[in-house]
Write a protein that holds these residues in place. Sequence first.
Motif, PDB file in Angstrom:
ATOM      1  N   PRO A  48       0.810  -1.197  -0.022  1.00  0.00           N
ATOM      2  CA  PRO A  48      -0.151  -0.084   0.103  1.00  0.00           C
ATOM      3  C   PRO A  48       0.778   1.254  -0.098  1.00  0.00           C
ATOM      4  N   ILE A  49       0.272   2.432  -0.599  1.00  0.00           N
ATOM      5  CA  ILE A  49       0.913   3.676  -0.478  1.00  0.00           C
ATOM      6  C   ILE A  49      -0.180   4.685  -0.600  1.00  0.00           C
ATOM      7  N   ILE A  50       0.102   5.676   0.195  1.00  0.00           N
ATOM      8  CA  ILE A  50      -0.663   6.844   0.377  1.00  0.00           C
ATOM      9  C   ILE A  50       0.017   8.102   0.176  1.00  0.00           C
ATOM     10  N   GLY A  51      -0.630   8.712  -0.684  1.00  0.00           N
ATOM     11  CA  GLY A  51       0.156  10.277  -1.029  1.00  0.00           C
ATOM     12  C   GLY A  51      -0.702  11.041  -2.012  1.00  0.00           C
ATOM     13  N   ASP A  52      -0.277  12.204  -2.549  1.00  0.00           N
ATOM     14  CA  ASP A  52       0.851  12.736  -2.144  1.00  0.00           C
ATOM     15  C   ASP A  52       0.601  14.153  -1.284  1.00  0.00           C
ATOM     16  N   ASP A  53       1.399  14.397  -0.369  1.00  0.00           N
ATOM     17  CA  ASP A  53       1.361  15.728   0.540  1.00  0.00           C
ATOM     18  C   ASP A  53       0.137  15.955   1.118  1.00  0.00           C
ATOM     19  N   ILE A  54       0.229  15.837   2.586  1.00  0.00           N
ATOM     20  CA  ILE A  54      -0.844  15.650   3.431  1.00  0.00           C
ATOM     21  C   ILE A  54      -1.521  16.816   3.438  1.00  0.00           C
ATOM     22  N   LYS A  55      -2.769  16.659   3.703  1.00  0.00           N
ATOM     23  CA  LYS A  55      -3.871  17.806   3.708  1.00  0.00           C
ATOM     24  C   LYS A  55      -4.163  18.004   5.538  1.00  0.00           C
ATOM     25  N   SER A  56      -3.778  19.077   5.923  1.00  0.00           N
ATOM     26  CA  SER A  56      -3.878  19.099   7.367  1.00  0.00           C
ATOM     27  C   SER A  56      -5.306  19.200   7.841  1.00  0.00           C
ATOM     28  N   GLN A  57      -5.373  18.876   9.216  1.00  0.00           N
ATOM     29  CA  GLN A  57      -6.816  18.723   9.911  1.00  0.00           C
ATOM     30  C   GLN A  57      -7.766  20.141   9.470  1.00  0.00           C
ATOM     31  N   VAL A  75      -4.216  -5.521   0.038  1.00  0.00           N
ATOM     32  CA  VAL A  75      -4.320  -4.941  -0.840  1.00  0.00           C
ATOM     33  C   VAL A  75      -3.100  -3.980  -0.929  1.00  0.00           C
ATOM     34  N   GLY A  76      -2.689  -3.903  -2.226  1.00  0.00           N
ATOM     35  CA  GLY A  76      -1.593  -2.942  -2.489  1.00  0.00           C
ATOM     36  C   GLY A  76      -1.671  -2.007  -3.541  1.00  0.00           C
ATOM     37  N   GLY A  77      -0.690  -1.188  -3.757  1.00  0.00           N
ATOM     38  CA  GLY A  77      -0.875  -0.323  -4.617  1.00  0.00           C
ATOM     39  C   GLY A  77      -1.360   1.003  -3.810  1.00  0.00           C
ATOM     40  N   VAL A  78      -1.603   2.076  -4.791  1.00  0.00           N
ATOM     41  CA  VAL A  78      -2.296   3.545  -4.209  1.00  0.00           C
ATOM     42  C   VAL A  78      -3.577   3.260  -3.737  1.00  0.00           C
ATOM     43  N   LEU A  79      -3.666   3.442  -2.421  1.00  0.00           N
ATOM     44  CA  LEU A  79      -4.910   3.538  -1.836  1.00  0.00           C
ATOM     45  C   LEU A  79      -5.788   4.564  -2.115  1.00  0.00           C
ATOM     46  N   GLU A  80      -6.780   4.757  -2.848  1.00  0.00           N
ATOM     47  CA  GLU A  80      -7.295   5.856  -3.689  1.00  0.00           C
ATOM     48  C   GLU A  80      -8.030   6.654  -2.513  1.00  0.00           C
ATOM     49  N   ALA A  81      -8.855   6.016  -1.961  1.00  0.00           N
ATOM     50  CA  ALA A  81      -9.747   6.601  -0.994  1.00  0.00           C
ATOM     51  C   ALA A  81      -8.946   7.514   0.211  1.00  0.00           C
ATOM     52  N   PRO A  82      -7.967   6.692   0.832  1.00  0.00           N
ATOM     53  CA  PRO A  82      -7.407   7.846   1.718  1.00  0.00           C
ATOM     54  C   PRO A  82      -6.586   8.625   1.408  1.00  0.00           C
ATOM     55  N   SER A  83      -6.006   8.643   0.041  1.00  0.00           N
ATOM     56  CA  SER A  83      -5.052   9.522  -0.781  1.00  0.00           C
ATOM     57  C   SER A  83      -5.854  10.693  -0.931  1.00  0.00           C
TER      58      SER A  83
END
Length: 376
Positions: free
Chosen positions: A192-201, A333-341
């Motif tokens: 799994p990978i999540i990204g890019d560039d975090i969106k703060s609270q 589950v691998g690859g880009v995690l669409e919903a979290p990203s």
Amino acid sequence: MAKKGSIRIAIAGVGNCASSLVQGIHYYTAERCRRGVTGLMHADIGGYLPCDIKVVAAFDVDARKVGTDISQAIFSKPNCTKIFQRDIPSAGVIVRMGPVLDGISEHMADYAEDRTFVRSSAKELTKAEIVRELKNSGAEILLNYVPVGSEQAARFYAECALEAGVAFINNMPVFIASDKAFADRFKARNLPIIGDDIKSQFGATITHRVLTDLFAKRGVKLLRTYQLNTGGNTDFLNMKNQTRLVSKKTSKTEAVQSVAKSRIEDENIHVGPSDYVPWQNDNKICFLRMEGHLFGDVPMDLELRLSVEDSPNSAGVVIDMIRCCKLALQSGVGGVLEAPSAYFCKHPAKQYSDDDAYDMIEAFIRTHTAKMLAVL
């Protein structure tokens, strides 16, 4: 809800954001979570509480952090974020010397030591050594917290994650999850990978997005807008070098453009860091202006000032990202995690409205929590 052990993470870059994250892991105890928490989507995600996260490896390049326990390193200069959890027990995890690569901008040498990096003289770990450290520590997820503009360093740690067989969360504006070549490689390794560039609270970008969406939904034509940000942490000092801002400005600008009713002309939108103000420390101040036309093409404008402590503003989001990443690992589950990203990041591979992204992440949590419970 029953859970399956801890979540073992490694951190690349022990700066203010990592400090707030580690403080938060210890602040949100099981008892505090039972009473209800602020700053998180849910106290419990898939059976995991914030206190179930365990740091097992860490890498940095600053002399005041390298060679010290992570529990001490997070309070070392030049970190200057608010301390809300002082009591951090020794973790037995020593911060190791990572490769500098492009992680330190040359202009930072012109500033006082307590404001900038002090490069460690320790021997830099090789890629093979970092991969071995990740494997030996039992890390499941590697968090990228290297400075803005550290393109080489960010890609280096993504490569280490791939080789070590660990998931990757890219909190920084280097395009990895949104780069098809990298995304395909994580998919091929089933990581799994999540990204890019975090969106703060509750930061400048999410506020700008919500207001831009409101303009569109209320039929107001958005003509011009800017977002100017000032701060006094090393992130803002680092970003005084304009050459390091290309991906950051792209990430923040596209996050706003993606929810506009029609794309704003390039000369009419400016989104990005503005200046370094040392006495602000980790406090970030956002100045936002939006100009548009109402009914009858009558002009209107909106101005907003937002003041937030920058690093705690992102730490809760990272805790949610980590727990979602763990659910994906458990579900295979691998690859880009669409919903979290889409929900947690400014520059996902595919942009969604914030309402749609929220529905997607809640569905993701429900689906993968059900999968986990099915095998318990």
